[in-house]
Design a protein around this motif. Sequence first.
Motif, PDB file in Angstrom:
ATOM      1  N   MET A   1     -31.138 -53.000 -19.683  1.00 45.42           N
ATOM      2  CA  MET A   1     -31.548 -51.810 -20.436  1.00 45.42           C
ATOM      3  C   MET A   1     -32.379 -52.222 -21.656  1.00 45.42           C
ATOM      4  N   GLN A   2     -33.486 -51.538 -21.851  1.00 46.52           N
ATOM      5  CA  GLN A   2     -34.339 -51.826 -23.006  1.00 46.52           C
ATOM      6  C   GLN A   2     -33.646 -51.385 -24.298  1.00 46.52           C
ATOM      7  N   THR A   3     -33.964 -52.079 -25.381  1.00 49.35           N
ATOM      8  CA  THR A   3     -33.402 -51.636 -26.661  1.00 49.35           C
ATOM      9  C   THR A   3     -34.214 -50.447 -27.159  1.00 49.35           C
ATOM     10  N   GLU A   4     -33.621 -49.731 -28.115  1.00 50.84           N
ATOM     11  CA  GLU A   4     -34.315 -48.588 -28.719  1.00 50.84           C
ATOM     12  C   GLU A   4     -35.656 -49.023 -29.314  1.00 50.84           C
ATOM     13  N   LEU A   5     -35.616 -50.175 -29.965  1.00 52.94           N
ATOM     14  CA  LEU A   5     -36.823 -50.656 -30.636  1.00 52.94           C
ATOM     15  C   LEU A   5     -37.932 -50.957 -29.623  1.00 52.94           C
ATOM     16  N   GLU A   6     -37.541 -51.578 -28.500  1.00 54.84           N
ATOM     17  CA  GLU A   6     -38.538 -51.868 -27.454  1.00 54.84           C
ATOM     18  C   GLU A   6     -39.169 -50.583 -26.923  1.00 54.84           C
ATOM     19  N   ILE A   7     -38.318 -49.608 -26.662  1.00 57.20           N
ATOM     20  CA  ILE A   7     -38.826 -48.325 -26.149  1.00 57.20           C
ATOM     21  C   ILE A   7     -39.769 -47.684 -27.150  1.00 57.20           C
ATOM     22  N   PHE A   8     -39.361 -47.723 -28.404  1.00 56.30           N
ATOM     23  CA  PHE A   8     -40.163 -47.074 -29.446  1.00 56.30           C
ATOM     24  C   PHE A   8     -41.507 -47.784 -29.616  1.00 56.30           C
ATOM     25  N   ARG A   9     -41.475 -49.123 -29.630  1.00 54.39           N
ATOM     26  CA  ARG A   9     -42.730 -49.868 -29.805  1.00 54.39           C
ATOM     27  C   ARG A   9     -43.697 -49.601 -28.654  1.00 54.39           C
ATOM     28  N   GLU A  10     -43.146 -49.564 -27.451  1.00 57.18           N
ATOM     29  CA  GLU A  10     -43.962 -49.298 -26.271  1.00 57.18           C
ATOM     30  C   GLU A  10     -44.601 -47.913 -26.360  1.00 57.18           C
ATOM     31  N   PHE A  11     -43.776 -46.966 -26.792  1.00 55.46           N
ATOM     32  CA  PHE A  11     -44.231 -45.584 -26.918  1.00 55.46           C
ATOM     33  C   PHE A  11     -45.348 -45.464 -27.954  1.00 55.46           C
ATOM     34  N   ILE A  12     -45.141 -46.093 -29.109  1.00 55.45           N
ATOM     35  CA  ILE A  12     -46.135 -46.050 -30.193  1.00 55.45           C
ATOM     36  C   ILE A  12     -47.465 -46.659 -29.710  1.00 55.45           C
ATOM     37  N   ARG A  13     -47.346 -47.757 -28.969  1.00 55.70           N
ATOM     38  CA  ARG A  13     -48.538 -48.409 -28.421  1.00 55.70           C
ATOM     39  C   ARG A  13     -49.251 -47.468 -27.452  1.00 55.70           C
ATOM     40  N   SER A  14     -48.460 -46.857 -26.560  1.00 57.84           N
ATOM     41  CA  SER A  14     -49.050 -46.002 -25.530  1.00 57.84           C
ATOM     42  C   SER A  14     -49.749 -44.796 -26.143  1.00 57.84           C
ATOM     43  N   LYS A  15     -49.314 -44.404 -27.339  1.00 59.23           N
ATOM     44  CA  LYS A  15     -49.926 -43.267 -28.029  1.00 59.23           C
ATOM     45  C   LYS A  15     -51.127 -43.702 -28.859  1.00 59.23           C
ATOM     46  N   GLY A  16     -51.339 -45.009 -28.933  1.00 59.51           N
ATOM     47  CA  GLY A  16     -52.435 -45.518 -29.738  1.00 59.51           C
ATOM     48  C   GLY A  16     -52.171 -45.384 -31.235  1.00 59.51           C
ATOM     49  N   LEU A  17     -50.889 -45.292 -31.596  1.00 62.06           N
ATOM     50  CA  LEU A  17     -50.539 -45.193 -33.022  1.00 62.06           C
ATOM     51  C   LEU A  17     -50.304 -46.585 -33.587  1.00 62.06           C
ATOM     52  N   ARG A  18     -50.289 -46.651 -34.920  1.00 62.69           N
ATOM     53  CA  ARG A  18     -50.058 -47.919 -35.584  1.00 62.69           C
ATOM     54  C   ARG A  18     -48.559 -48.098 -35.803  1.00 62.69           C
TER      55      ARG A  18
END
Length: 154
Positions: A1-18
């Motif tokens: 299972m991915q950690t919360e932080l991994e999921i969040f970082r991936e999501f932020i990247r996918s949105k093109g956010l900093r």
Amino acid sequence: MQTELEIFREFIRSKGLRQTPEREIILAEICRKREHFDVDELFLRLRGQDKKISKASIYRTLPLLVECGLIREVNFVDGHWHYEQIYGQPHHCHLRCLSCGAMVEFEEPRLAAVEAELSRKHGYQIIKHVLEVQGYCPHCHQKSSARDEEAKHV
Ligand SMILES: [Zn+2]
Ligand SMILES: [Zn+2]
Ligand SMILES: [Zn+2]
């Protein structure tokens, strides 16, 4: 299972956010203490630990955490949203006191049967349900019956 932080970082990247440290501090605090919260409560918790996070960045971060499925909106009470961390947690529903706001979390397995029935009947692919049962907790209920009793004797 991915950690919360991994999921969040991936999501932020996918949105093109900093990626910002503020957002990660907010996420870490939410995961550290898994309980219902609103913006003000989270702000005070962070300030109590000398973390300099503005309310504005909390307001901006929470919708992102909702969108990537790490937290959910619990209910809109007192004019604002209340949230809770849900990733990796079993599903639960809420029983809420309309007077003092006390909440009981419960799981009701029979709701799975309701979902299956709805799916069969209407052809929906069911993703989730949201259920809040409202009433008065034993404490508030007792107080108001005591008041009613008093009124009768005046
Ligand atoms: Zn439920
Ligand atoms: Zn109550
Ligand atoms: Zn809850």
